[in-house]
Write an enzyme that holds these catalytic residues in place. Structure first.
Site, PDB file in Angstrom:
ATOM      1  N   TYR A 119       0.647  -4.055  -9.894  1.00  0.00           N
ATOM      2  CA  TYR A 119      -0.018  -2.969 -10.632  1.00  0.00           C
ATOM      3  C   TYR A 119       0.551  -2.975 -12.038  1.00  0.00           C
ATOM      4  CZ  TYR A 119      -1.545  -0.848  -6.170  1.00  0.00           C
ATOM      5  OH  TYR A 119      -2.135  -0.589  -4.952  1.00  0.00           O
ATOM      6  N   HIS A 131       2.748  -7.184   3.628  1.00  0.00           N
ATOM      7  CA  HIS A 131       3.515  -7.171   2.371  1.00  0.00           C
ATOM      8  C   HIS A 131       4.607  -6.116   2.465  1.00  0.00           C
ATOM      9  CE1 HIS A 131       0.140  -8.943  -0.404  1.00  0.00           C
ATOM     10  NE2 HIS A 131       0.380  -9.690   0.661  1.00  0.00           N
ATOM     11  N   LYS A 151      -5.967   4.332  -0.672  1.00  0.00           N
ATOM     12  CA  LYS A 151      -5.923   5.260   0.460  1.00  0.00           C
ATOM     13  C   LYS A 151      -7.258   5.451   1.189  1.00  0.00           C
ATOM     14  CE  LYS A 151      -1.651   6.337   0.440  1.00  0.00           C
ATOM     15  NZ  LYS A 151      -1.114   5.131   1.034  1.00  0.00           N
ATOM     16  N   PRO A 165      -9.095   4.832  -6.449  1.00  0.00           N
ATOM     17  CA  PRO A 165      -8.641   3.695  -5.639  1.00  0.00           C
ATOM     18  C   PRO A 165      -7.203   3.234  -5.898  1.00  0.00           C
ATOM     19  CG  PRO A 165     -10.117   2.952  -7.366  1.00  0.00           C
ATOM     20  CD  PRO A 165     -10.125   4.444  -7.422  1.00  0.00           C
TER      21      PRO A 165
END
Ligand code: APR
Ligand code: PHB
Length: 395
Positions: A204, A75, A300, A296
């Site tokens: 997000y 992506h 990472k 989260p």
């Protein structure tokens, strides 16, 4: 080497333990991996799913990327959602061509286990209760309940790669490590749905009812999350309620909303920040979740685990090949610089996107201004992108 001796005894067959064992093999160093659970459990447990550019490069350089290169989903951007609109962060454009790759942690685990076994690696599953001994002395050992000898496995070093709830970190004497912890007042309700992704990139979404994340695992599986309360019980959410809430929070002004599918799994992911310093005591070195947890939101966790063991493997190579302890002495300091930057970034992403209960009107306005800034300033987006694709490795 006697059957109950090894150079590096590794506790835990997650990404940290298995990758360390593979690197050590490439450096000509013997290791044994002792894992509490079954191989099937390790290979099927759905965990993280985003690999930084550096992690992909690392897996390639270790000869582990043939399936990743075929099946991983590269992506070059992510989207931030606000007020039912989407704003794209062009990761590759802002970072000189770097990207992230969506590839489930359990797929990384399958590849690593297959490769270690093909290379004759010593992986022992279903060890049950494991304990570590003599970590302050020159010859530590790992015992399992059914170790054939009383001494268990004698090692030069032990790598504690047994995750946050493992036994290695608690085996270090009280007071020897400093613990830093941050609790967040929310958690994620996560589902895995049998539905082909209907967007190409992760979304997000900030929403007044709470954060939501649109992610994926494969061309036929979507992974979605909803901000919820930490004490929430996933079983009390019906499938219909979950989809309704996902549509409400993720639905966009242009009519896009996630495609529904059979829910294969649901669960609660807690949110905390945690770091121990140093990541070492005597001949016990901690790596991955055993030493640190990040919330989260920045994706990472798996990447930090892979970065730690890269540094540890280099240091052990220098010990065995150059007879030098200098890199081992630097292990913790090198890793912690990266860990704290990831902690900073993950906390920032978390606080940017979540709806904090009880936030003051001032904080709420400040948060909306920050979202406005990130979605409208190239400099702000470039900072997000640099951290999201992963900071350069340092040694
Ligand atoms: N003895 C042996 N094995 C153990 C013990 C024990 N006492 N306790 C835990 N384990 C095993 C677990 O069963 C697990 O397979 O250690 C392994 C630890 O793996 P992870 O939890 O995946 O930790 P790590 O390798 O550090 O990878 C971090 O995992 O939770 C995600 O987001 C996190 O992606 C990150 C990654
Ligand atoms: C996931 O797909 O599980 C995922 C993706 C991005 C995140 C966290 C989790 O930030």
């Amino acid at each position: 080497m006697a059957p109950s001796e090894t150079q590096v005894g590794i506790v835990g067959a997650g990404p940290a333990g298995l990758m360390l064992s593979h690197w050590l093999h490439l450096h000509g160093i013997h290791s044994i991996v002792l894992e509490a659970k079954t191989r099937q459990h390790c290979e099927e447990r759905i965990r993280a799913g985003v690999l930084e550019q550096g992690s992909v490069d690392m897996l390639r350089s270790a000869g582990l990327a043939s399936r990743l290169d075929r099946e991983g989903m590269r992506h070059e951007g992510i989207e931030i959602g606000l007020n039912r609109e989407r704003y794209r962060i062009p990761l590759a454009e802002l970072t000189g061509g770097k990207a992230i790759t969506v590839y489930g942690q359990h797929e990384v685990i399958k590849d690593l286990i297959a490769r270690r076994l093909a290379d004759g690696g010593d992986l022992r599953f279903e060890c049950g209760e494991v304990s570590v001994h003599g970590i302050e002395g020159p010859r530590p050992s790992i015992r399992t309940v059914d170790s054939s000898s009383e001494d268990g496995f004698l090692c030069d070093f032990i790598a504690g790669c047994d995750g946050f709830h493992g036994i290695c970190r608690p085996s270090i004497p009280q007071g020897a490590l400093a613990e830093y912890e941050c609790a967040f007042p929310f958690a994620w309700l996560g589902i895995l749905a049998e539905a082909p992704p209907s967007r190409d990139e992760l979304l997000y979404m900030h929403h007044e009812r709470g954060f939501a994340l649109y992610s994926m695992r494969s061309p036929s599986l979507t992974r979605l999350y909803l901000q919820c309360r930490p004490e929430e019980d996933a079983g009390l959410w019906s499938d219909g309620q979950i989809w309704d809430e996902l549509h409400t929070r993720l639905g966009c002004a242009d009519g896009w909303r996630p495609t529904e599918g059979r829910i294969l799994q649901k669960g609660i992911t807690g949110m905390r920040g945690f770091v121990v310093e140093p990541m070492q005591f005597g001949r016990l070195f901690l790596a991955g979740d055993a030493a640190h947890i990040v919330p989260p939101t920045g994706a990472k966790g798996m990447n930090l685990a892979l970065a730690d063991v890269y540094v540890l493997a280099q240091a052990l190579r220098s010990y065995y090949h150059d007879n030098s302890t200098a890199q081992l002495e630097q292990y913790s300091a090198i890793c912690l610089r990266r860990v704290w930057k990831a902690q900073r970034f993950s906390t920032w992403m978390t606080m940017l996107l979540h709806r904090p209960e009880g936030a003051s009107p001032f904080d709420r306005r400040r948060q909306l201004a920050e979202l406005d800034y990130v979605t409208s300033s190239r400099a702000a987006a470039a900072s997000l992108a640099e951290n999201y694709v992963g900071l350069a490795m340092e040694f």
